[in-house]
Motif scaffolding. Structure first.
Motif, short mmCIF file in Angstrom:
data_model
loop_
_atom_site.label_atom_id
_atom_site.label_comp_id
_atom_site.label_asym_id
_atom_site.label_seq_id
_atom_site.Cartn_x
_atom_site.Cartn_y
_atom_site.Cartn_z
N ALA A 10 0.84 -1.19 0.00
CA ALA A 10 0.00 0.00 0.00
C ALA A 10 0.87 1.24 0.00
CB ALA A 10 -0.92 0.00 1.23
N GLY A 12 1.01 3.83 1.87
CA GLY A 12 1.55 4.21 3.17
C GLY A 12 2.13 3.05 3.93
N THR A 14 1.84 -1.30 4.94
CA THR A 14 0.87 -2.12 5.64
C THR A 14 1.44 -2.56 6.96
OG1 THR A 14 1.71 -4.06 4.49
CG2 THR A 14 -0.19 -2.95 3.52
N ALA A 26 -4.20 5.98 11.53
CA ALA A 26 -4.54 5.74 10.12
C ALA A 26 -4.90 7.06 9.46
CB ALA A 26 -5.70 4.76 9.99
N GLY A 27 -4.42 7.24 8.26
CA GLY A 27 -4.76 8.41 7.47
C GLY A 27 -4.97 8.00 6.03
N GLU A 28 -5.98 8.58 5.41
CA GLU A 28 -6.26 8.30 4.01
C GLU A 28 -6.60 9.61 3.30
OE1 GLU A 28 -9.20 5.56 1.21
OE2 GLU A 28 -9.18 5.30 3.38
N GLY A 29 -5.82 9.93 2.29
CA GLY A 29 -6.06 11.14 1.52
C GLY A 29 -5.94 12.41 2.35
N ASP A 44 -1.39 8.87 2.70
CA ASP A 44 -1.97 7.64 3.24
C ASP A 44 -0.94 6.99 4.15
OD1 ASP A 44 -4.18 8.03 1.57
OD2 ASP A 44 -3.37 6.75 -0.01
N ASP A 46 -0.63 4.05 7.83
CA ASP A 46 -1.20 3.36 8.98
C ASP A 46 -0.08 2.86 9.86
OD1 ASP A 46 -0.70 0.29 8.34
OD2 ASP A 46 -1.43 1.19 6.48
N GLY A 78 -9.52 14.89 4.61
CA GLY A 78 -9.23 13.47 4.49
C GLY A 78 -9.70 12.71 5.72
N ASP A 79 -9.46 11.41 5.72
CA ASP A 79 -9.90 10.54 6.81
C ASP A 79 -8.73 10.31 7.77
OD1 ASP A 79 -11.37 8.87 8.40
OD2 ASP A 79 -11.10 7.11 7.12
#
Length: 345
Positions: A10, A12, A14, A26-29, A44, A46, A78-79
């Motif tokens: 991934a 960022g 795994t 965890a971060g996404e976008g 991204d 984790d 982002g998340d």
């Protein structure tokens, strides 16, 4: 340089095999802008429970902004999740934070500072034990303003771990600390991780990150351009081992060619020869072939004062994947982050 490299599946990275299903961080976008400057551009990542995660990158790459977003001290798009919740919803006692710039009250002693920060929590570690952990037991009664820079930094580390956090953010924890003090901090980080604490480490000391981190993400221009275990990143992007010769005389193109011819005769076409500021470098020399490379130097009439052989390191990965492109692009972002962070980045 436009390449994006990763040692994991991934972007960022795994979590290591056998880790908890849900990452602690965890971060996404993740995206953050300061006016027209994009400080974080779709990050991204984790981080698993009990992992030491290293974040590296040039000044102005977005590291401090990312840490602030993850600790809920700055908003970002982002998340973002910490312990499965938005950063601002996390119980503060579960988090320890040592920012890059931290100025506690100067007329308190090291012991009083740790007592003070420990008193902010319902349950805190014993002050004396924490001071001993960071190597400050013998200087605990000195005012903060009279301590050396390294002693001050160790005291700051103590204030960040006194609440026994589940997640610890450390931004340049050993800046200004002498070798003995660094070793004490490194041992502390290793003990905390072994006990289940998740450590998010930001540092410009590549040897420190390579020693401590289970995984590393390299941030450049607000993007993760490489991630994975340090040894895998080094294997993929660090380049070949090298033999450096410090020569008595300046190295000319003719000298390089003579040595290169001798190296090819003895070692084949794999190794390469180049001039350095102090002499010559032969890349691609394995330990068992050092003698042949030295014979090539002698045959070429090269007198040298010293020889050193080294394998590639995380610093080589850093230099290769940041390169000169960042210097051309980074000044504007660095200035923007300095304004946003309230000082020099």
């Amino acid at each position: 340089m436009d390449e994006t490299a990763t040692a994991d599946a991934a972007p960022g990275g795994t979590a290591p095999a056998g880790s908890a299903a849900d990452p602690v961080v965890a971060g996404e976008g993740v995206r953050k802008e300061y006016g027209d400057v994009v400080a974080l551009d779709g990050v991204d990542l984790d981080v698993a429970a009990g992992e030491v995660f290293g974040l590296i990158g040039p000044n102005g790459a977005g590291k401090t902004t990312l840490v602030r977003a993850l600790t809920g001290t700055t908003e970002a798009a982002g998340d973002l999740r910490v312990f499965g919740a938005p950063p601002t919803a996390v119980e503060p006692s579960r988090i320890g934070l040592l920012p890059q710039s931290f100025d506690p009250p100067a007329r308190l002693t090291a012991r009083e500072l740790v007592d003070y920060y420990g008193g902010l929590y319902d349950e805190a570690r014993d002050t004396e034990a924490v001071l001993d952990d960071v190597g400050m037991a013998d200087d605990a009664d000195a005012w903060y303003e009279t301590l050396s820079g390294g002693q001050q930094r160790r005291t700051c580390v103590a204030t960040a771990v006194v609440n026994d956090p589940d997640l610890l953010f450390l931004d340049e924890p050993t800046t200004g600390i002498d070798p003995a003090g660094r070793r004490a901090i490194h041992r502390l980080i290793e003990r905390l991780a072994a006990g289940g604490t998740t450590v998010f480490l930001t540092s410009h000391a590549m040897d420190e990150v390579e020693r401590l981190a289970d995984r590393v993400a390299l941030l450049r221009d607000g993007r993760v351009v490489a991630s994975g275990a340090p040894d895998r990143l080094v294997a993929q992007h660090g380049g070949a081992p090298r033999l450096d010769a410090d020569t008595a005389a300046a190295t000319t193109e003719e000298t390089v060619e003579r040595v290169a011819t001798g190296v090819r005769e003895r070692l084949g076409d794999g190794p390469t020869v180049e001039a350095t500021d102090g002499g010559l470098r032969v890349r691609g020399v394995r330990p068992e072939a050092i003698g042949d490379a030295v014979d090539a130097l002698d045959a070429a009439g090269v007198a040298f004062d010293s020889l050193s052989w080294s394998e590639p390191s995380l610093e080589d990965v850093y230099l290769r994947l940041t390169g000169e492109e960042y210097a051309r692009r980074g000044g504007e972002r660095a200035a923007a982050e300095a304004v946003a962070d309230g000082g020099d980045r």
